[in-house]
Design an enzyme around this catalytic site. Sequence first.
Site, PDB file in Angstrom:
ATOM      1  N   ASP A 105      44.130  57.237  40.464  1.00  0.00           N
ATOM      2  CA  ASP A 105      45.079  56.881  39.408  1.00  0.00           C
ATOM      3  C   ASP A 105      44.780  57.742  38.181  1.00  0.00           C
ATOM      4  OD1 ASP A 105      46.491  55.765  37.324  1.00  0.00           O
ATOM      5  OD2 ASP A 105      45.996  53.682  37.820  1.00  0.00           O
TER       6      ASP A 105
ATOM      7  N   ARG B  95      58.663  57.445  28.876  1.00  0.00           N
ATOM      8  CA  ARG B  95      57.926  56.416  29.620  1.00  0.00           C
ATOM      9  C   ARG B  95      58.292  56.465  31.087  1.00  0.00           C
ATOM     10  NH1 ARG B  95      55.489  53.844  25.827  1.00  0.00           N
ATOM     11  NH2 ARG B  95      54.191  52.714  27.279  1.00  0.00           N
TER      12      ARG B  95
ATOM     13  N   LYS C 187      51.567  59.326  28.761  1.00  0.00           N
ATOM     14  CA  LYS C 187      50.249  59.400  28.105  1.00  0.00           C
ATOM     15  C   LYS C 187      49.940  60.860  27.773  1.00  0.00           C
ATOM     16  CE  LYS C 187      49.020  54.976  30.054  1.00  0.00           C
ATOM     17  NZ  LYS C 187      48.175  54.191  30.970  1.00  0.00           N
TER      18      LYS C 187
ATOM     19  N   THR D  33      51.235  58.380  34.998  1.00  0.00           N
ATOM     20  CA  THR D  33      52.313  58.064  34.061  1.00  0.00           C
ATOM     21  C   THR D  33      52.749  59.351  33.367  1.00  0.00           C
ATOM     22  OG1 THR D  33      50.717  57.636  32.300  1.00  0.00           O
ATOM     23  CG2 THR D  33      51.473  55.735  33.527  1.00  0.00           C
TER      24      THR D  33
ATOM     25  N   TYR E 100      74.063  54.103  38.486  1.00  0.00           N
ATOM     26  CA  TYR E 100      73.309  53.497  39.593  1.00  0.00           C
ATOM     27  C   TYR E 100      73.122  54.538  40.684  1.00  0.00           C
ATOM     28  CZ  TYR E 100      71.786  48.720  39.453  1.00  0.00           C
ATOM     29  OH  TYR E 100      71.055  47.597  39.216  1.00  0.00           O
TER      30      TYR E 100
ATOM     31  N   GLU F 120      70.746  53.964  43.681  1.00  0.00           N
ATOM     32  CA  GLU F 120      69.775  53.463  44.675  1.00  0.00           C
ATOM     33  C   GLU F 120      69.691  54.436  45.838  1.00  0.00           C
ATOM     34  OE1 GLU F 120      70.886  49.507  45.780  1.00  0.00           O
ATOM     35  OE2 GLU F 120      69.993  48.621  44.000  1.00  0.00           O
TER      36      GLU F 120
HETATM   37  C1  PLP Z   1      48.344  53.133  31.630  1.00  0.00           C
HETATM   38  C2  PLP Z   1      47.796  53.002  32.999  1.00  0.00           C
HETATM   39  C3  PLP Z   1      48.595  52.625  34.080  1.00  0.00           C
HETATM   40  C4  PLP Z   1      50.047  52.277  33.973  1.00  0.00           C
HETATM   41  O1  PLP Z   1      50.466  51.585  32.926  1.00  0.00           O
HETATM   42  P1  PLP Z   1      51.997  51.248  32.601  1.00  0.00           P
HETATM   43  O2  PLP Z   1      51.835  50.598  31.296  1.00  0.00           O
HETATM   44  O3  PLP Z   1      52.485  50.338  33.657  1.00  0.00           O
HETATM   45  O4  PLP Z   1      52.753  52.536  32.578  1.00  0.00           O
HETATM   46  C5  PLP Z   1      48.046  52.607  35.335  1.00  0.00           C
HETATM   47  N1  PLP Z   1      46.768  52.943  35.535  1.00  0.00           N
HETATM   48  C6  PLP Z   1      45.974  53.318  34.529  1.00  0.00           C
HETATM   49  C7  PLP Z   1      44.570  53.718  34.834  1.00  0.00           C
HETATM   50  C8  PLP Z   1      46.444  53.338  33.223  1.00  0.00           C
HETATM   51  O5  PLP Z   1      45.646  53.685  32.223  1.00  0.00           O
END
Ligand code: PLP
Length: 426
Positions: free
Chosen positions: A212, A247, A241, A238, A67, A69
């Site tokens: 994003d 993850r 990807k 993220t 933990y 925090e």
């Molecule tokens: C994949 C994605 C996310 C985040 O997805 P999680 O499954 O929560 O990790 C956020 N924005 C976009 C544009 C995505 O393609």
Amino acid sequence: MENLKSTDREMENIFKMENLKSNDAEVYDILQKELKRQQDNIELIASENLSSKSILEAQGSVFTNKYAEGYPGKRYYGGCQFADEIESLAIQRAKKTFNAKFANVQPHAGTQANFSVFFALLSPGDTILGLNLSQGGHLTHGSPVSVCGKWFNAISYNVDENGFVKYDEIEKLAKEHKPKLIISGGSAYSRIWNWQKINDIAKSVGAYHLSDIAHYAGLIAADLYPSPLEYADVVTATTHKTLAGGRGGFVLTNNEEIIKKINSAVFPGTQGGPLMHSIAAKAVTFGQTLKPEFKIYQKQVLSNAKKLSEVLSQNGIKIITGGTDSHMFLADLRPLNVKGNTAQEILEAAGITLNKNSIPYDTQKPSVTSGIRIGSPAVTARGMKENEMAQIAQSIIKVLKDIDNRKNVSDVKIEMSKLCGAFPIY
Ligand SMILES: *Cc1c(COP(=O)(O)O)cnc(C)c1O
């Protein structure tokens, strides 16, 4: 009570450092089946990738016990000296990878990264403007089924009939609705975003700009796709990807006021204890992105996506926007008279995993769709190149052009399994 009393020996049985195989055969077997599925199938889901063994090791490490925090140097628990060390390293590497002044590596996933931005910069009822989910946006960009669509006044912009973002529409909607936040980026948009243009629009109406880059992060890290960092107030992404990590989510910004708000919004605003094992994996991930091989990998990701789209297009499948500048693209299956859900199902039976996806102005329900989304990160991570992409694309065509032909499906399944065998993983 008598029979609940445990002996030292029984206690030992639970916490004994036994491996999974001998300790829990049921779970072990499922993991083995999943491993084999990943080994034997062609993975074309655009949001997926393969984590290196080092990343799996960090993600499955003893940091899962800890933990922590708070933030490095300001924790609410004892024993955090190494948690501090690993998180500081992850932050430092993230900043270096993206040439950013500030980073928060605690968000559990991309969704949590976006929620931290909403919590930091918005109040309930504020107006946000993002790309429509059915046109390539993400759930967290204002979809009515997401909490952000329920608690904010979410307005959507669209792509044009060829699939390109309509900047004039963003400008018009921004002037009309005066959003507090404009979101750029998406989950099924294969082309280059004009981050600067969206930033200019945002500034002209006094809105924040969130970019994003969940999908493009790996390409951006390798300088093969434009970085939004100087054109957005805040950037979310993220690690799992194109970035090819474990993850997780993270937030970047060059603005000191904003990072202070983001840090409070992540903890204690929207999360409790950070997943320190994921943060350890993030440190390994960003270490990987800083190596020269990472750029070579990402270049191949781009070439492979291009090759897949070209061969499909030459064989009668319509590619939305006519091509791709990234690791993925949307394919319109209407010329073959096949629905997205049918294609997903039959290709899975043939050893090729991908997802159905709405195409712009789709007349089919989201559970049916007229298209599929295809991405190259995972097959490229196995070492596959243009020749293999051509073979995979030809196999997709073979199956989809004659969907009632069971023999085609079983033939392709064998070919794909053979192809996977030539590029083994784990
Ligand atoms: C994949 C994605 C996310 C985040 O997805 P999680 O499954 O929560 O990790 C956020 N924005 C976009 C544009 C995505 O393609």
